[in-house]
Scaffold this motif. Structure first.
Motif, mmCIF file in Angstrom:
data_model
loop_
_atom_site.group_PDB
_atom_site.id
_atom_site.type_symbol
_atom_site.label_atom_id
_atom_site.label_comp_id
_atom_site.label_asym_id
_atom_site.label_seq_id
_atom_site.Cartn_x
_atom_site.Cartn_y
_atom_site.Cartn_z
ATOM 1 N N LEU A 120 0.732 -1.334 0.111
ATOM 2 C CA LEU A 120 0.242 -0.118 0.289
ATOM 3 C C LEU A 120 1.055 1.335 0.522
ATOM 4 O O LEU A 120 1.109 1.236 0.478
ATOM 5 C CB LEU A 120 -0.643 0.005 1.164
ATOM 6 N N ARG A 121 0.907 1.957 -0.511
ATOM 7 C CA ARG A 121 1.407 3.055 -1.341
ATOM 8 C C ARG A 121 0.955 4.022 -0.776
ATOM 9 O O ARG A 121 -0.569 4.812 -1.519
ATOM 10 C CB ARG A 121 1.680 3.726 -2.588
ATOM 11 N N LEU A 122 0.343 4.948 0.535
ATOM 12 C CA LEU A 122 -0.582 5.508 0.969
ATOM 13 C C LEU A 122 -0.203 7.237 1.019
ATOM 14 O O LEU A 122 1.211 7.772 0.271
ATOM 15 C CB LEU A 122 -0.603 5.889 2.918
ATOM 16 N N PRO A 123 -1.146 8.118 -0.229
ATOM 17 C CA PRO A 123 -0.491 9.029 -0.271
ATOM 18 C C PRO A 123 -1.094 10.025 0.954
ATOM 19 O O PRO A 123 -1.803 11.152 0.470
ATOM 20 C CB PRO A 123 -2.171 8.982 -1.318
ATOM 21 N N PHE A 124 -1.507 9.924 2.209
ATOM 22 C CA PHE A 124 -1.657 10.878 3.138
ATOM 23 C C PHE A 124 -1.040 9.894 4.389
ATOM 24 O O PHE A 124 -0.843 8.279 4.815
ATOM 25 C CB PHE A 124 -2.898 10.850 3.867
ATOM 26 N N TYR A 125 -0.188 10.611 5.167
ATOM 27 C CA TYR A 125 0.011 9.687 6.664
ATOM 28 C C TYR A 125 -1.057 10.250 7.996
ATOM 29 O O TYR A 125 -1.779 11.146 8.489
ATOM 30 C CB TYR A 125 0.956 10.695 7.233
ATOM 31 N N ALA A 126 -1.064 9.118 7.732
ATOM 32 C CA ALA A 126 -2.153 8.329 9.366
ATOM 33 C C ALA A 126 -2.417 7.211 10.568
ATOM 34 O O ALA A 126 -3.238 6.395 9.841
ATOM 35 C CB ALA A 126 -3.988 8.529 8.185
ATOM 36 N N PRO A 127 -1.696 7.636 10.861
ATOM 37 C CA PRO A 127 -1.256 6.308 12.021
ATOM 38 C C PRO A 127 -2.234 4.950 12.218
ATOM 39 O O PRO A 127 -2.685 3.887 12.560
ATOM 40 C CB PRO A 127 0.173 6.482 12.908
ATOM 41 N N LYS A 128 -3.408 6.575 12.878
ATOM 42 C CA LYS A 128 -4.489 5.816 14.097
ATOM 43 C C LYS A 128 -5.605 5.065 12.479
ATOM 44 O O LYS A 128 -6.700 3.913 13.135
ATOM 45 C CB LYS A 128 -5.143 6.598 14.894
ATOM 46 N N TRP A 129 -5.622 5.300 11.451
ATOM 47 C CA TRP A 129 -6.695 4.984 10.730
ATOM 48 C C TRP A 129 -5.414 3.606 10.023
ATOM 49 O O TRP A 129 -6.115 2.481 9.853
ATOM 50 C CB TRP A 129 -6.954 6.391 9.460
ATOM 51 N N LEU A 130 -4.833 4.009 9.332
ATOM 52 C CA LEU A 130 -4.585 2.283 9.538
ATOM 53 C C LEU A 130 -4.375 1.733 10.340
ATOM 54 O O LEU A 130 -4.653 0.554 10.143
ATOM 55 C CB LEU A 130 -2.505 3.262 8.767
ATOM 56 N N ALA A 131 -3.822 1.573 11.562
ATOM 57 C CA ALA A 131 -3.752 0.698 12.577
ATOM 58 C C ALA A 131 -5.164 -0.181 12.734
ATOM 59 O O ALA A 131 -5.479 -0.897 12.600
ATOM 60 C CB ALA A 131 -3.263 1.285 13.978
ATOM 61 N N SER A 132 -5.930 0.976 12.755
ATOM 62 C CA SER A 132 -7.579 0.445 13.144
ATOM 63 C C SER A 132 -7.188 -0.703 11.811
ATOM 64 O O SER A 132 -8.370 -1.591 12.020
ATOM 65 C CB SER A 132 -8.374 2.432 12.825
ATOM 66 N N LEU A 133 -7.590 -0.081 10.337
ATOM 67 C CA LEU A 133 -7.151 -1.012 8.994
ATOM 68 C C LEU A 133 -6.698 -2.192 9.204
ATOM 69 O O LEU A 133 -7.691 -3.571 9.222
ATOM 70 C CB LEU A 133 -6.849 0.400 8.053
ATOM 71 N N GLN A 134 -6.119 -1.781 9.453
ATOM 72 C CA GLN A 134 -4.910 -3.500 9.611
ATOM 73 C C GLN A 134 -5.556 -3.905 10.808
ATOM 74 O O GLN A 134 -5.850 -5.758 10.530
ATOM 75 C CB GLN A 134 -3.359 -3.227 10.723
ATOM 76 N N GLN A 135 -6.393 -3.892 11.354
ATOM 77 C CA GLN A 135 -6.626 -4.534 13.335
ATOM 78 C C GLN A 135 -8.534 -5.150 13.071
ATOM 79 O O GLN A 135 -8.372 -5.742 13.081
ATOM 80 C CB GLN A 135 -6.914 -3.812 14.275
ATOM 81 N N GLN A 136 -9.152 -4.664 12.094
ATOM 82 C CA GLN A 136 -10.270 -4.732 11.389
ATOM 83 C C GLN A 136 -10.255 -6.604 10.146
ATOM 84 O O GLN A 136 -10.861 -6.602 11.020
ATOM 85 C CB GLN A 136 -11.201 -3.780 10.878
#
Length: 361
Positions: free
Chosen positions: A45-61
């Protein structure tokens, strides 16, 4: 009639699609930012924004579902590239600055400079490369707020000013060029010219975002920024009380008239927290910022509390997010920074060149 059996890759994409907002997921696919490698259970995944909590939530879900599909835990390979977003008016002049975000308010006293400084530092803490420009020519506050009140601008080549580094960001202000006791007695055109010089004659490093702390109101500086500077988007700061909301409405209308995208609205000083007992009270009212955002069909980026520490920390030159000792005051800003970055990507299109750069091989 026979139907083709879905591949593991298709099932993984379907799993991710359920966990990612629809517009964002579609852009990931269209811009080839999301690639599944079935054999190695990899998600690139090449993220076009920095959002650590968003990413962590996606991985957890998605962790359990992905493990079931891959027959092993998924391996996430995440990289980042914040694109330059298209805007409608002025051509980009500085190749080092990807996006310029103006933080504005219709009136003074809503804490806009405090929001600008802490938002810039929050974007940097989340991972982005961030600059901060103090556009208040008459009352520059950046030198005090970042603890560089006695610092004066220098130039390595005699042509461009070297930006001041502090708290993980770089910044510049007319306040670094003049004595803090001097009064700037300038007419509007002179102030506008000074702003453009500070912006264009600074040796900015590579920046994902340049946050511009605008002066209050809808005057010459605002018109200069919207007409002569490639502003990507504007953010409106207000407080819940009626008089602030009326002026914030004027700010939204102004940016709409000059065809500048408005990323959303922030309600500052939303709830007061007593430093002694912790009691919370909405002393300026409640719900006004959200109603204004709904009225103009704008994203409501969030609420920020009213707390004496925000004022004390910036007066001391150590903004609250940089200090980082009170999560209840820091977390709202980190969340705000994620919302700003995500919404810019969601609302705006990257330039064609930038899409090519961000394609995953």
């Amino acid at each position: 009639m026979m139907f083709k059996k879905k591949t593991i890759e298709q099932k993984v994409l379907k799993c991710l699609e359920k966990a990612i907002e629809e517009t964002i997921f579609k852009k990931f696919i269209e811009q080839r930012l999301l690639v599944i490698k079935e054999d190695s259970a990899e998600i690139n995944l090449r993220l076009p924004f920095y959002a650590p909590k968003w990413l962590a939530s996606l991985q957890q879900q998605t962790a359990d579902s992905l493990q079931t599909l891959f027959k092993q835990p998924a391996v996430w390979n995440v990289s980042y590239k914040v694109p330059t977003f298209e805007h409608k008016k002025v051509a980009k002049t500085n190749p080092n600055i990807n996006n310029i975000i103006a933080v504005s308010s219709g009136k003074g006293g809503v804490g806009k400079s405090t929001v600008s400084v802490n938002l810039a530092i929050s974007l940097a803490k989340n991972g982005a490369k961030v600059g901060l420009l103090d556009a208040d020519i008459y009352g520059p506050s950046l030198p005090t707020m970042i603890g560089k009140k006695q610092t004066k601008s220098t130039s390595a080549d005699g042509k461009l000013l070297t930006p001041i580094s502090a708290h993980g960001i770089v910044g510049n202000s007319i306040g670094f060029l003049i004595d803090d006791k001097d009064a700037m007695v300038w007419r509007g055109p002179m102030a506008s010219k000074a702003l453009q010089q500070v912006l264009n004659e600074t040796d900015w490093p590579e920046l994902d975002y340049l946050i511009v702390d605008m002066p209050p109101g809808t005057g010459d500086i605002q018109l200069t920024m919207s007409q002569n500077v490639p502003v990507t988007s504007a953010i409106i700061v207000t407080t819940p009380q009626d008089v602030a909301l009326i002026d914030a409405q004027k700010g939204v209308i102004m940016f709409n008239k000059v065809d500048v995208h408005v990323a959303g609205l922030i309600e500052n000083m939303s709830v007061y927290s007593c430093v002694k007992c912790g009691h919370q009270e909405a002393i300026f009212g409640t719900g006004g910022g959200r109603k204004l955002a709904e009225q103009f069909n704008l994203p409501y980026l969030g609420e920020l509390p009213l707390h004496i520490r925000y004022r004390e920390d910036t007066d001391a030159g150590m903004p609250t997010v940089a200090k980082g000792d009170l999560p209840e005051l820091v977390d709202p800003y980190l969340h705000l920074a994620e919302q700003v970055a995500i919404n810019l990507y969601k609302d705006l299109q990257p330039t064609i060149e930038q899409i090519k750069i961000t394609e995953l091989k």
